[in-house]
Design a protein around this motif. Structure first.
Motif, mmCIF file in Angstrom:
data_model
loop_
_atom_site.group_PDB
_atom_site.id
_atom_site.type_symbol
_atom_site.label_atom_id
_atom_site.label_comp_id
_atom_site.label_asym_id
_atom_site.label_seq_id
_atom_site.Cartn_x
_atom_site.Cartn_y
_atom_site.Cartn_z
ATOM 1 N N ASN A 1 18.725 -26.136 33.029
ATOM 2 C CA ASN A 1 18.739 -25.517 34.358
ATOM 3 C C ASN A 1 19.973 -24.625 34.478
ATOM 4 O O ASN A 1 20.787 -24.524 33.554
ATOM 5 C CB ASN A 1 18.719 -26.590 35.459
ATOM 6 C CG ASN A 1 19.834 -27.609 35.305
ATOM 7 O OD1 ASN A 1 20.925 -27.314 34.837
ATOM 8 N ND2 ASN A 1 19.542 -28.849 35.693
ATOM 9 N N ASP A 2 20.108 -23.985 35.651
ATOM 10 C CA ASP A 2 21.239 -23.088 35.884
ATOM 11 C C ASP A 2 22.572 -23.819 35.845
ATOM 12 O O ASP A 2 23.583 -23.254 35.416
ATOM 13 C CB ASP A 2 21.076 -22.376 37.233
ATOM 14 C CG ASP A 2 19.995 -21.301 37.193
ATOM 15 O OD1 ASP A 2 19.947 -20.541 36.209
ATOM 16 O OD2 ASP A 2 19.212 -21.230 38.154
ATOM 17 N N ILE B 1 16.070 -22.480 31.169
ATOM 18 C CA ILE B 1 16.655 -21.142 31.153
ATOM 19 C C ILE B 1 16.914 -20.748 29.703
ATOM 20 O O ILE B 1 17.500 -21.512 28.933
ATOM 21 C CB ILE B 1 17.998 -21.107 31.933
ATOM 22 C CG1 ILE B 1 17.834 -21.670 33.340
ATOM 23 C CG2 ILE B 1 18.576 -19.696 31.944
ATOM 24 C CD1 ILE B 1 16.869 -20.947 34.224
ATOM 25 N N ARG B 2 16.448 -19.554 29.346
ATOM 26 C CA ARG B 2 16.768 -19.003 28.023
ATOM 27 C C ARG B 2 17.877 -17.980 28.209
ATOM 28 O O ARG B 2 17.838 -17.155 29.121
ATOM 29 C CB ARG B 2 15.539 -18.358 27.395
ATOM 30 C CG ARG B 2 14.567 -19.408 26.936
ATOM 31 C CD ARG B 2 13.722 -18.941 25.767
ATOM 32 N NE ARG B 2 12.934 -20.071 25.300
ATOM 33 C CZ ARG B 2 11.617 -20.102 25.284
ATOM 34 N NH1 ARG B 2 10.920 -19.062 25.685
ATOM 35 N NH2 ARG B 2 10.988 -21.172 24.850
ATOM 36 N N SER C 1 9.689 -20.802 33.043
ATOM 37 C CA SER C 1 8.505 -21.093 33.857
ATOM 38 C C SER C 1 7.944 -19.850 34.534
ATOM 39 O O SER C 1 6.800 -19.848 34.987
ATOM 40 C CB SER C 1 8.822 -22.155 34.908
ATOM 41 O OG SER C 1 9.694 -21.647 35.899
ATOM 42 N N LYS C 2 8.711 -18.767 34.593
ATOM 43 C CA LYS C 2 8.265 -17.535 35.242
ATOM 44 C C LYS C 2 7.934 -16.429 34.234
ATOM 45 O O LYS C 2 7.660 -15.302 34.622
ATOM 46 C CB LYS C 2 9.330 -17.063 36.213
ATOM 47 C CG LYS C 2 9.556 -18.060 37.338
ATOM 48 C CD LYS C 2 10.658 -17.627 38.259
ATOM 49 C CE LYS C 2 10.851 -18.706 39.330
ATOM 50 N NZ LYS C 2 11.980 -18.427 40.189
ATOM 51 N N GLU D 1 19.094 -22.370 24.960
ATOM 52 C CA GLU D 1 18.164 -22.944 25.926
ATOM 53 C C GLU D 1 18.928 -23.980 26.742
ATOM 54 O O GLU D 1 19.645 -24.813 26.178
ATOM 55 C CB GLU D 1 16.974 -23.593 25.229
ATOM 56 C CG GLU D 1 16.115 -22.611 24.480
ATOM 57 C CD GLU D 1 14.954 -23.253 23.727
ATOM 58 O OE1 GLU D 1 14.846 -24.502 23.717
ATOM 59 O OE2 GLU D 1 14.170 -22.500 23.146
ATOM 60 N N ASP E 1 19.288 -13.649 30.812
ATOM 61 C CA ASP E 1 18.915 -15.033 31.088
ATOM 62 C C ASP E 1 17.601 -14.991 31.857
ATOM 63 O O ASP E 1 17.445 -14.175 32.766
ATOM 64 C CB ASP E 1 19.969 -15.724 31.971
ATOM 65 C CG ASP E 1 21.342 -15.753 31.336
ATOM 66 O OD1 ASP E 1 21.429 -16.047 30.131
ATOM 67 O OD2 ASP E 1 22.325 -15.482 32.041
ATOM 68 N N TYR E 2 16.669 -15.865 31.485
ATOM 69 C CA TYR E 2 15.425 -15.904 32.253
ATOM 70 C C TYR E 2 14.885 -17.314 32.335
ATOM 71 O O TYR E 2 15.163 -18.154 31.496
ATOM 72 C CB TYR E 2 14.380 -14.936 31.697
ATOM 73 C CG TYR E 2 13.833 -15.273 30.330
ATOM 74 C CD1 TYR E 2 12.654 -16.008 30.198
ATOM 75 C CD2 TYR E 2 14.466 -14.836 29.178
ATOM 76 C CE1 TYR E 2 12.144 -16.312 28.943
ATOM 77 C CE2 TYR E 2 13.954 -15.130 27.927
ATOM 78 C CZ TYR E 2 12.796 -15.873 27.823
ATOM 79 O OH TYR E 2 12.288 -16.168 26.585
ATOM 80 N N ASP E 3 14.122 -17.534 33.394
ATOM 81 C CA ASP E 3 13.486 -18.817 33.658
ATOM 82 C C ASP E 3 12.158 -18.842 32.905
ATOM 83 O O ASP E 3 11.272 -18.029 33.174
ATOM 84 C CB ASP E 3 13.267 -18.971 35.161
ATOM 85 C CG ASP E 3 12.730 -20.324 35.552
ATOM 86 O OD1 ASP E 3 11.995 -20.943 34.752
ATOM 87 O OD2 ASP E 3 13.025 -20.764 36.681
#
Length: 105
Positions: free
Chosen positions: A60-61, A2-3, A95-96, A57, A91-93
């Motif tokens: 995970n959540d 997660i960024r 991997s997506k 960074e 915040d964003y994942d």
């Protein structure tokens, strides 16, 4: 991963450095894989509003939640909130996220 990106504007120019210093408390919280606090260079001619940037960074959540639940996070908010005008967070994942890279040569 997660960024976590947060942008701050100061109420006045004299508040920028105290905001940066208050946010530096966050670098002592152990839950981030990477955490940076920086002044905006204001090099984009169309957007010079943002004064201070937080970039983090987290694996995970749960790590992000632990970071936000830490006592130093609360202390940083206490110091910075009276000095800031605006706060934008995202915040964003990773991997997506759409990605790309270019090599300069």
């Amino acid at each position: 991963m997660i960024r976590h990106i947060v942008l701050f504007t100061a109420k006045s120019g004299k508040d920028i450095e105290p905001i940066r210093q208050g946010l530096e408390l966050l670098t002592h919280i152990p839950h981030a894989s990477r955490l940076e606090i920086a002044l905006n260079r204001k090099s984009d001619p169309k957007s010079k509003v943002v004064d201070v940037v937080v970039y983090g960074e987290f694996v995970n959540d749960a790590a992000l939640a632990a970071y936000k639940g830490h006592a130093l996070y609360a202390e940083a908010i206490k110091r910075v909130s009276p000095l800031r005008e605006l706060r934008f967070a995202a915040d964003y994942d990773v991997s997506k996220a759409a990605t790309g890279s270019r090599e300069e040569g």
